[in-house]
Design a protein around this motif. Structure first.
Motif, PDB file in Angstrom:
ATOM      1  N   ARG A   1       0.857  -1.183   0.000  1.00 31.04           N
ATOM      2  CA  ARG A   1       0.000   0.000   0.000  1.00 31.04           C
ATOM      3  C   ARG A   1       0.899   1.240   0.000  1.00 31.04           C
ATOM      4  NH1 ARG A   1      -5.277   1.531   1.645  1.00 31.04           N
ATOM      5  NH2 ARG A   1      -5.767  -0.590   2.326  1.00 31.04           N
ATOM      6  N   HIS A   2       0.805   2.009  -1.063  1.00 38.52           N
ATOM      7  CA  HIS A   2       1.675   3.186  -1.193  1.00 38.52           C
ATOM      8  C   HIS A   2       1.055   4.135  -2.206  1.00 38.52           C
ATOM      9  CE1 HIS A   2       5.471   5.448  -1.107  1.00 38.52           C
ATOM     10  NE2 HIS A   2       5.286   5.609  -2.404  1.00 38.52           N
ATOM     11  N   ASP A   3       1.218   5.418  -1.967  1.00 39.84           N
ATOM     12  CA  ASP A   3       0.750   6.451  -2.885  1.00 39.84           C
ATOM     13  C   ASP A   3       1.953   6.965  -3.671  1.00 39.84           C
ATOM     14  OD1 ASP A   3      -0.115   8.990  -4.010  1.00 39.84           O
ATOM     15  OD2 ASP A   3      -1.832   8.856  -2.654  1.00 39.84           O
ATOM     16  N   VAL A   4       1.856   6.940  -4.998  1.00 41.09           N
ATOM     17  CA  VAL A   4       3.015   7.307  -5.824  1.00 41.09           C
ATOM     18  C   VAL A   4       3.349   8.786  -5.747  1.00 41.09           C
ATOM     19  CG1 VAL A   4       2.750   5.390  -7.449  1.00 41.09           C
ATOM     20  CG2 VAL A   4       1.611   7.593  -7.926  1.00 41.09           C
ATOM     21  N   THR A   5       2.484   9.592  -5.122  1.00 46.59           N
ATOM     22  CA  THR A   5       2.858  10.999  -4.939  1.00 46.59           C
ATOM     23  C   THR A   5       3.967  11.138  -3.898  1.00 46.59           C
ATOM     24  OG1 THR A   5       1.145  11.382  -3.265  1.00 46.59           O
ATOM     25  CG2 THR A   5       0.554  11.795  -5.564  1.00 46.59           C
ATOM     26  N   LEU A   6       4.271  10.052  -3.206  1.00 46.91           N
ATOM     27  CA  LEU A   6       5.376  10.010  -2.249  1.00 46.91           C
ATOM     28  C   LEU A   6       6.501   9.156  -2.827  1.00 46.91           C
ATOM     29  CD1 LEU A   6       3.224   9.343   0.936  1.00 46.91           C
ATOM     30  CD2 LEU A   6       4.161  11.547   0.183  1.00 46.91           C
ATOM     31  N   PRO A   7       7.760   9.480  -2.543  1.00 42.81           N
ATOM     32  CA  PRO A   7       8.874   8.691  -3.075  1.00 42.81           C
ATOM     33  C   PRO A   7       8.797   7.233  -2.630  1.00 42.81           C
ATOM     34  CG  PRO A   7       9.655  10.779  -2.175  1.00 42.81           C
ATOM     35  CD  PRO A   7       8.219  10.651  -1.772  1.00 42.81           C
ATOM     36  N   LEU A   8       9.331   6.362  -3.458  1.00 45.23           N
ATOM     37  CA  LEU A   8       9.339   4.927  -3.177  1.00 45.23           C
ATOM     38  C   LEU A   8      10.761   4.417  -3.354  1.00 45.23           C
ATOM     39  CD1 LEU A   8       7.658   2.323  -2.646  1.00 45.23           C
ATOM     40  CD2 LEU A   8       7.361   2.143  -5.128  1.00 45.23           C
ATOM     41  N   HIS A   9      11.229   3.647  -2.385  1.00 45.75           N
ATOM     42  CA  HIS A   9      12.602   3.132  -2.431  1.00 45.75           C
ATOM     43  C   HIS A   9      12.561   1.602  -2.465  1.00 45.75           C
ATOM     44  CE1 HIS A   9      14.198   7.145  -1.682  1.00 45.75           C
ATOM     45  NE2 HIS A   9      13.266   7.276  -0.767  1.00 45.75           N
ATOM     46  N   VAL A  10      12.643   1.064  -3.660  1.00 42.06           N
ATOM     47  CA  VAL A  10      12.667  -0.387  -3.846  1.00 42.06           C
ATOM     48  C   VAL A  10      13.687  -0.706  -4.937  1.00 42.06           C
ATOM     49  CG1 VAL A  10      10.286  -0.808  -3.097  1.00 42.06           C
ATOM     50  CG2 VAL A  10      10.749  -0.246  -5.502  1.00 42.06           C
ATOM     51  N   GLU A  11      14.053  -1.973  -5.037  1.00 40.72           N
ATOM     52  CA  GLU A  11      14.979  -2.414  -6.089  1.00 40.72           C
ATOM     53  C   GLU A  11      14.193  -3.189  -7.136  1.00 40.72           C
ATOM     54  OE1 GLU A  11      18.255  -1.645  -6.180  1.00 40.72           O
ATOM     55  OE2 GLU A  11      17.898  -0.444  -4.367  1.00 40.72           O
ATOM     56  N   VAL A  12      14.106  -2.643  -8.332  1.00 38.22           N
ATOM     57  CA  VAL A  12      13.363  -3.298  -9.412  1.00 38.22           C
ATOM     58  C   VAL A  12      14.125  -3.138 -10.729  1.00 38.22           C
ATOM     59  CG1 VAL A  12      11.074  -3.044  -8.351  1.00 38.22           C
ATOM     60  CG2 VAL A  12      11.985  -1.195  -9.779  1.00 38.22           C
ATOM     61  N   ASP A  13      13.733  -3.957 -11.694  1.00 37.26           N
ATOM     62  CA  ASP A  13      14.360  -3.914 -13.020  1.00 37.26           C
ATOM     63  C   ASP A  13      13.499  -3.214 -14.064  1.00 37.26           C
ATOM     64  OD1 ASP A  13      16.711  -5.708 -12.421  1.00 37.26           O
ATOM     65  OD2 ASP A  13      15.059  -7.024 -11.874  1.00 37.26           O
ATOM     66  N   LYS A  14      12.173  -3.324 -13.885  1.00 38.19           N
ATOM     67  CA  LYS A  14      11.236  -2.698 -14.826  1.00 38.19           C
ATOM     68  C   LYS A  14      10.100  -2.084 -14.026  1.00 38.19           C
ATOM     69  CE  LYS A  14      11.883  -5.542 -18.999  1.00 38.19           C
ATOM     70  NZ  LYS A  14      12.725  -6.681 -18.693  1.00 38.19           N
ATOM     71  N   ILE A  15       9.581  -0.957 -14.542  1.00 44.71           N
ATOM     72  CA  ILE A  15       8.483  -0.256 -13.884  1.00 44.71           C
ATOM     73  C   ILE A  15       7.385   0.000 -14.921  1.00 44.71           C
ATOM     74  CG2 ILE A  15       7.753   1.817 -12.643  1.00 44.71           C
ATOM     75  CD1 ILE A  15      10.757   2.201 -11.866  1.00 44.71           C
ATOM     76  N   PHE A  16       6.179  -0.447 -14.577  1.00 39.85           N
ATOM     77  CA  PHE A  16       4.988  -0.096 -15.355  1.00 39.85           C
ATOM     78  C   PHE A  16       4.210   0.909 -14.514  1.00 39.85           C
ATOM     79  CE2 PHE A  16       6.117  -4.275 -16.949  1.00 39.85           C
ATOM     80  CZ  PHE A  16       5.794  -4.246 -18.303  1.00 39.85           C
ATOM     81  N   ASN A  17       4.148   2.169 -14.950  1.00 42.02           N
ATOM     82  CA  ASN A  17       3.502   3.218 -14.156  1.00 42.02           C
ATOM     83  C   ASN A  17       2.056   3.403 -14.617  1.00 42.02           C
ATOM     84  OD1 ASN A  17       3.312   5.268 -12.204  1.00 42.02           O
ATOM     85  ND2 ASN A  17       3.681   6.824 -13.765  1.00 42.02           N
ATOM     86  N   LEU A  18       1.142   2.700 -13.937  1.00 41.55           N
ATOM     87  CA  LEU A  18      -0.277   2.761 -14.287  1.00 41.55           C
ATOM     88  C   LEU A  18      -1.098   3.531 -13.260  1.00 41.55           C
ATOM     89  CD1 LEU A  18       0.753   0.402 -16.130  1.00 41.55           C
ATOM     90  CD2 LEU A  18      -1.416  -0.754 -15.673  1.00 41.55           C
ATOM     91  N   ALA A  19      -0.470   4.040 -12.218  1.00 40.27           N
ATOM     92  CA  ALA A  19      -1.219   4.640 -11.107  1.00 40.27           C
ATOM     93  C   ALA A  19      -1.866   5.956 -11.520  1.00 40.27           C
ATOM     94  CB  ALA A  19      -0.291   4.878  -9.919  1.00 40.27           C
ATOM     95  N   CYS A  20      -3.200   5.987 -11.488  1.00 43.40           N
ATOM     96  CA  CYS A  20      -3.980   7.207 -11.672  1.00 43.40           C
ATOM     97  C   CYS A  20      -5.436   6.804 -11.871  1.00 43.40           C
ATOM     98  CB  CYS A  20      -3.527   8.022 -12.882  1.00 43.40           C
ATOM     99  SG  CYS A  20      -4.297   9.665 -12.925  1.00 43.40           S
ATOM    100  N   PRO A  21      -6.373   7.458 -11.172  1.00 41.41           N
ATOM    101  CA  PRO A  21      -7.781   7.185 -11.484  1.00 41.41           C
ATOM    102  C   PRO A  21      -8.061   7.562 -12.931  1.00 41.41           C
ATOM    103  CG  PRO A  21      -7.577   9.107 -10.060  1.00 41.41           C
ATOM    104  CD  PRO A  21      -6.220   8.482 -10.141  1.00 41.41           C
TER     105      PRO A  21
END
Length: 317
Positions: A60-80
């Motif tokens: 559970r996280h809101d993308v308007t706040l920074p996120l610190h994770v280790e990933v290789d690919k990002i699909f940015n679908l967040a938005c009503p």
């Protein structure tokens, strides 16, 4: 597509309609998937069937706040994505598109991830060019009730290309046209879900305006396929690329098809057209065909049958 090489893939908005289908496909391909959602329009029920998979994680996280994770690919679908939801809190909608893009691009820059932005056909506004090619800059009202979404997504595209130019980030931008299918929110105010829910409840089917305005409708499975193919393209290809079904239907034609497939007895009524509602919308998918070898396969009738079957299970009649 071989996603087994990626140790972890981040899907923001992963518990939403499109995001949950994307998470499902990525897991089926052997990926580790981190689903991030603030559950404003997303639902835990959309991903409940994935929770038993050890390669799937929900945060559970809101993308308007920074996120610190280790990933290789990002699909940015967040938005009503439906007018009812994005107009409810328009300032937060703009923040989700703009701050969310900045935070996800910053994450991609820090960890060296490839990142895909789910943009929208709404960047074209009420178009003067039909069908809409990617080179068309659009006709958008910057101060209207839909602007929080339209201009937020346009600004997000700007940010993606500036990160590409300034930081050589590996970006992809897809412009999603109307999509439908199982797991749509029953009360999202979109035309397909509206018509199906009204028909199943034998309520009046509400058409705004005279019903001659057109939309194109892409079934969710077709759309997820081209999103995955776009992420797999070489870094030289950034998009933006239109993804959707170029089949064009009037609102009256859609209403008649939904009534026939549901066996509903609803009457069609007309209400005034909302402000800035586009008269027509149809993607030119020549670029997607040329680069990804993709075009939609599922007809509107077949897709509606699957969607209606889903709604029969969730709508109380």
């Amino acid at each position: 597509m071989n996603y087994q090489q990626a140790s972890k893939i981040l899907v923001t908005g992963g518990a939403g309609f499109l995001g949950s289908h994307l998470c499902e496909r990525l897991l089926a391909a052997g990926s580790d998937v981190l689903c991030v959602d603030n559950f404003y329009t997303g639902s835990k029920s959309n991903v409940a069937h994935l929770m038993s998979d050890q390669r799937f994680e929900v945060m559970r996280h809101d993308v308007t706040l920074p996120l610190h994770v280790e990933v290789d690919k990002i699909f940015n679908l967040a938005c009503p994505a439906s007018p009812i939801h994005y107009q409810f809190d328009p300032v937060q909608t703009t923040k989700t598109s703009v701050h969310g893009a900045i935070n996800m691009l910053g994450l991609a820059k820090r960890v060296g991830a490839k990142i895909l932005q789910a943009s929208t056909s709404e960047v074209y506004g009420d178009p003067e060019v039909h069908p809409q090619p990617e080179g068309y800059w659009g006709r958008v009202n910057p101060v209207g009730i839909r602007s929080c979404y339209d201009e937020g997504k346009r600004c997000a595209e700007t940010l993606f290309f500036d990160y590409k130019r300034q930081h050589n980030l590996d970006i992809k931008v897809v412009r999603i046209f109307n999509t439908y299918g199982p797991r749509m929110h029953p009360n999202d105010g979109r035309v397909v879900s509206n018509f199906i829910v009204q028909a199943l409840k034998n309520e009046n089917i509400t058409i705004y305006g005279d019903g001659s305005q057109t939309r194109s409708f892409c079934y969710v499975d077709d759309l997820i396929e081209v999103i995955l193919r776009t992420m797999d393209t070489p870094s030289e290809f950034t998009g933006p690329v239109n993804i959707g079904n170029p089949g064009e239907f009037t609102m009256l034609e859609l209403a008649e098809m939904v009534l026939r497939l549901t066996g509903g007895k609803s009457k069609v009524i007309h209400e005034p057209l909302p402000q800035d509602d586009p008269r027509q919308r149809k993607p030119d998918i020549s670029l997607a065909k040329a680069v990804m070898g993709w075009e939609p396969k599922i007809s509107l009738e077949d897709g509606l049958k699957e969607t209606i079957a889903y709604f029969r299970g969730v709508v109380k009649t």
